[in-house]
Design an enzyme around this catalytic site. Structure first.
Site, PDB file in Angstrom:
ATOM      1  N   CYS A 227       5.572   3.979  -5.670  1.00  0.00           N
ATOM      2  CA  CYS A 227       5.325   4.469  -7.023  1.00  0.00           C
ATOM      3  C   CYS A 227       4.470   5.728  -6.952  1.00  0.00           C
ATOM      4  CB  CYS A 227       4.675   3.396  -7.891  1.00  0.00           C
ATOM      5  SG  CYS A 227       2.889   3.337  -7.827  1.00  0.00           S
ATOM      6  N   GLU A 228       4.809   6.673  -7.804  1.00  0.00           N
ATOM      7  CA  GLU A 228       4.118   7.959  -7.743  1.00  0.00           C
ATOM      8  C   GLU A 228       2.726   7.909  -8.359  1.00  0.00           C
ATOM      9  OE1 GLU A 228       6.826  10.561  -9.711  1.00  0.00           O
ATOM     10  OE2 GLU A 228       5.967  10.218 -11.687  1.00  0.00           O
ATOM     11  N   HIS A 229       2.403   6.838  -9.052  1.00  0.00           N
ATOM     12  CA  HIS A 229       1.085   6.751  -9.680  1.00  0.00           C
ATOM     13  C   HIS A 229       0.023   6.194  -8.755  1.00  0.00           C
ATOM     14  CE1 HIS A 229       3.782   6.413 -13.410  1.00  0.00           C
ATOM     15  NE2 HIS A 229       3.365   7.651 -13.282  1.00  0.00           N
ATOM     16  N   HIS A 230       0.413   5.274  -7.873  1.00  0.00           N
ATOM     17  CA  HIS A 230      -0.569   4.610  -7.011  1.00  0.00           C
ATOM     18  C   HIS A 230      -0.220   4.696  -5.530  1.00  0.00           C
ATOM     19  CE1 HIS A 230      -0.600   2.567 -10.990  1.00  0.00           C
ATOM     20  NE2 HIS A 230      -1.910   2.655 -10.830  1.00  0.00           N
TER      21      HIS A 230
ATOM     22  N   GLN B 155      10.544   3.933 -11.351  1.00  0.00           N
ATOM     23  CA  GLN B 155      11.816   3.208 -11.246  1.00  0.00           C
ATOM     24  C   GLN B 155      12.895   3.783 -12.173  1.00  0.00           C
ATOM     25  OE1 GLN B 155      11.374  -1.068 -11.359  1.00  0.00           O
ATOM     26  NE2 GLN B 155      13.495  -1.344 -12.022  1.00  0.00           N
TER      27      GLN B 155
ATOM     28  N   HIS C 272       6.661  -4.466  -8.604  1.00  0.00           N
ATOM     29  CA  HIS C 272       5.748  -3.350  -8.369  1.00  0.00           C
ATOM     30  C   HIS C 272       4.402  -3.854  -7.862  1.00  0.00           C
ATOM     31  CE1 HIS C 272       8.087  -0.079 -10.406  1.00  0.00           C
ATOM     32  NE2 HIS C 272       8.779  -1.163 -10.719  1.00  0.00           N
TER      33      HIS C 272
ATOM     34  N   CYS D  44       1.790  -2.251  -7.419  1.00  0.00           N
ATOM     35  CA  CYS D  44       0.643  -1.699  -8.158  1.00  0.00           C
ATOM     36  C   CYS D  44       0.288  -2.589  -9.335  1.00  0.00           C
ATOM     37  CB  CYS D  44       0.897  -0.255  -8.596  1.00  0.00           C
ATOM     38  SG  CYS D  44       2.259  -0.031  -9.728  1.00  0.00           S
TER      39      CYS D  44
HETATM   40 ZN    ZN Z   1       2.102   2.303  -9.699  1.00  0.00          ZN
END
Ligand code: ZN
Length: 201
Positions: free
Chosen positions: A87-90, A128, A156, A158
């Site tokens: 995931c690009e956020h975490h 996703q 996920h 995260c």
């Molecule tokens: Zn994430």
């Protein structure tokens, strides 16, 4: 493997990512020199290169030579393609299964290549929803099909590991083009072939 290069004060490294990982280990309060961590920057750098190798690949290269002209217009479905992405956020993994279908317009793609196309986009920093759309659009472009459908069901880390919204940790996303969008019968045939009631649950 490439010859290790030597930079600065005699620190051997293969990859400019390695000193960053060493620094990260220090910042979390670790001693990068202790035995168990000595090889870690090198391993993490190599692991990231692999997990993010999609940036150096493109779909045309991957499908090259595996697109065949055929007189076949029935739905092609490939179920349960394993998907692993970050995931690009975490920068934490999300993983699950992709189901891909298309309605050929005189052209089919080798079945194993469909999984390769999934990997081209999964091995990047992703969300996703975008992953799902990119796979559908790429296959639509390559095949010129009557339509393409992609459903991804993924967990996920995260969400799970950080203890937030655990009930929503499995997400289902879909992207459909052409006949899968316009024709109810085509869409429900696809859903029943992948054992689903709807695109979203
Ligand atoms: Zn994430």
């Amino acid at each position: 493997m490439a010859e290790p290069r030597i930079v600065g004060d005699d620190v051997p490294f293969d990859d400019p990512v390695e000193p960053l990982i060493r620094r990260l280990l220090e910042l979390v309060g670790e001693d990068p020199a202790r035995e168990g961590l000595q090889g870690t920057p090198h391993r993490v750098a190599r692991s990231l290169r692999f997990l993010l190798s999609g940036y150096t690949q493109d779909v045309d290269e991957v499908v090259n030579g595996a697109c065949f002209s055929v007189d076949y217009e029935e739905m092609v479905v490939v179920k349960d393609i394993e998907v692993y992405s970050l995931c690009e956020h975490h920068l934490l993994p999300f993983y699950g299964r992709a189901h891909v279908a298309y309605l050929p317009k005189g052209k089919v793609l080798g079945l194993s290549k469909i999984a390769r196309v999934v990997d081209v986009f999964a091995r990047r920093l992703q969300i996703q929803e975008r992953l799902t759309t990119q796979i559908a659009n790429a296959l639509q472009d390559v095949l010129g099909a009557y339509g393409v459908a992609v459903v991804i069901d993924a967990m996920h880390l995260c969400m799970i590991m950080r203890g937030v919204q655990k009930q929503h940790s499995a997400a289902v996303t879909s992207a459909i083009t052409g006949a899968f969008r316009s024709d109810e019968k085509t869409r429900s045939e696809f859903l029943s072939l992948i054992g689903r009631q709807s695109l979203s649950s």
